[in-house]
Design a protein around this motif. Structure first.
Motif, PDB file in Angstrom:
ATOM      1  N   ALA A  79       0.648  -1.228   0.559  1.00 30.13           N
ATOM      2  CA  ALA A  79      -0.259  -0.021  -0.368  1.00 30.13           C
ATOM      3  C   ALA A  79       1.036   1.184  -0.098  1.00 30.13           C
ATOM      4  CB  ALA A  79      -0.725   0.120   1.460  1.00 30.13           C
TER       5      ALA A  79
ATOM      6  N   LEU B  55       1.965   2.252  -3.154  1.00 29.78           N
ATOM      7  CA  LEU B  55       1.639   2.326  -4.226  1.00 29.78           C
ATOM      8  C   LEU B  55       0.986   3.931  -4.241  1.00 29.78           C
ATOM      9  CD1 LEU B  55      -1.294  -0.749  -4.146  1.00 29.78           C
ATOM     10  CD2 LEU B  55      -0.202   0.903  -6.754  1.00 29.78           C
ATOM     11  N   SER B  56       1.233   4.289  -2.770  1.00 30.35           N
ATOM     12  CA  SER B  56       0.873   5.414  -2.269  1.00 30.35           C
ATOM     13  C   SER B  56       2.134   7.084  -3.153  1.00 30.35           C
ATOM     14  CB  SER B  56       1.202   5.582  -0.768  1.00 30.35           C
ATOM     15  OG  SER B  56       0.261   5.115  -0.301  1.00 30.35           O
TER      16      SER B  56
ATOM     17  N   LYS C 266      -5.024   0.052  -3.824  1.00 31.13           N
ATOM     18  CA  LYS C 266      -4.700   0.708  -2.921  1.00 31.13           C
ATOM     19  C   LYS C 266      -5.853  -0.068  -1.831  1.00 31.13           C
ATOM     20  CE  LYS C 266      -3.004   4.212  -0.388  1.00 31.13           C
ATOM     21  NZ  LYS C 266      -2.670   5.732  -0.361  1.00 31.13           N
TER      22      LYS C 266
END
Length: 394
Positions: free
Chosen positions: A64, A67-68, A163
């Protein structure tokens, strides 16, 4: 491929692997029919399930976070592309306006006819061609840029969805961990009421395992001594080779041992599918940290009725029958020996040659716990090695 993509791919694979491991834990440790309630085993199994779920949560968090960072990077890229697109559109609109004004003031023909000479007319014609070509090219650039912005936006939307899915998955795992932790508290409370009794049971089990390990160690020493005696008897008028607790190897046996070594980290598992419930070496007991377990190898749990498989070509060195009728098969691979303990049916006997993947015996299923456990040990001569370093990572 970018470093980010590689890391992302690795994390995706790790997440899938951990989900599979959770499914195996549930299937092999919690769905098997148990005749009696064994709080120590139940607590150990619960700890293993919690540990896998925590590793999954850590993997999801890492994925995550990556991905951020990618979403943030993409947002900046989209902003930059949109500015470039706006500049292109503004420039193009200005060009169209100038062209329109030019057309309203005088036609192209008049522009050419008003030339003072042929050379000037030619230059003006070339200019009009280039201007038209430039307008066309700029129009095409706007189309490409528009398509690129759209693709970036679609990618960004997909990443946000991924996400969101990961966050939901993390939340689900946390909720399940809370349930497991509540069950763990109840089990610990039950154990503490009879702590002395359970500690005694554990110590008895450790002592029984130690006795079996000592018997196997003695068999290996005896087999080495016997094999070396035969090897030395063949050395007529040659100096005798004396190696204590080490095999005197023939050229063929040396070649086999060398092949075994070359396959370190690539050897197959001794079970078709399953999971490791106890690692190699000294470790604290999962329930009573004050008690130390010295694990001679790996404890592997698999499905009921499954068989142990030879991890490499070799010869059955010996078969030991322990108390309770359980069998232990020793396979020699040059100066390496693999040990397959806790079998109830054998498909081989002493002296047989076996090949990689060959089934050597059915693994015993404990009627109380419902578990089908293979104890897998690896030796180099008489020295125990960590089998996890030699078999494939799963």
């Amino acid at each position: 491929m970018s470093t980010f993509s590689q890391t992302k791919k690795e994390l995706e694979q790790q997440r899938k692997k951990l989900k599979k491991e959770i499914a195996q834990v549930n299937s092999l440790l919690f769905k098997e029919q148990k005749k009696e309630k064994n709080v120590l085993e139940d607590l150990k199994d619960l700890n293993q399930k919690i540990d896998v779920r925590l590793r999954l949560i850590r993997t999801i968090n890492s994925e995550a976070r990556l991905l951020s960072r990618e979403i943030s990077k993409n947002k900046k890229e989209i902003t930059k592309l949109e500015k470039e697109l706006l500049a292109l559109k503004t420039d193009y609109a200005s060009m169209i306006l100038k062209s329109y004004k030019s057309k309203s003031q005088q036609s192209r023909m008049m522009f050419l006819l008003s030339s003072q000479n042929f050379h000037q007319a030619y230059k003006r014609l070339e200019y009009m061609k280039q201007y038209t070509s430039f307008r066309k090219k700029q129009g095409e650039e706007i189309g490409v840029q528009t398509d690129l912005v759209k693709k970036m936006n679609d990618s960004l939307l997909y990443q946000k969805q991924v996400k969101d899915t990961l966050i939901l998955s993390e939340k689900d795992q946390k909720e399940k961990i809370e349930i497991d932790k509540n069950n763990k508290v109840k089990l610990i409370s039950t154990i503490k009421k009879k702590e002395r009794k359970y500690k005694r049971e554990i110590q008895n089990k450790i002592n029984a395992e130690k006795r079996v390990a000592e018997k196997i160690d003695k068999i290996i020493r005896d087999e080495i001594a016997k094999a070396n005696k035969i090897a030395n008897a063949k050395l007529i008028n040659k100096p005798k080779i004396t190696k204590k607790n080490e095999f005197v190897l023939s050229p063929e046996a040396k070649a086999l041992a060398a092949k075994f070594e070359l396959n370190k980290g690539k050897l197959p598992w001794p079970i078709e599918e399953g999971l490791i419930t106890r690692r190699f070496g000294k470790q604290s007991h999962p329930t009573f940290p004050g008690i130390t377990i010295n694990s001679t190898g790996l404890h592997m749990v698999t499905q009921r009725g499954r068989s142990a498989q030879a991890i490499f070509n070799g010869k059955i060195l010996n078969v030991l029958v322990t108390s309770g009728g359980r069998r232990n098969v020793l396979i020699q691979h040059g100066n390496y020996i693999t040990s397959y303990n806790n079998l109830e049916k054998l498909y081989v006997q002493k002296g047989d040659n076996v090949t990689t993947g060959q089934k050597i015996g059915q693994i015993f299923t404990d009627k109380v716990s419902g578990k089908t456990t293979l104890i897998f040990v690896l030796y180099k001569n008489t020295t125990k090695l960590n089998p996890a370093s030699w078999i494939l990572k799963r």
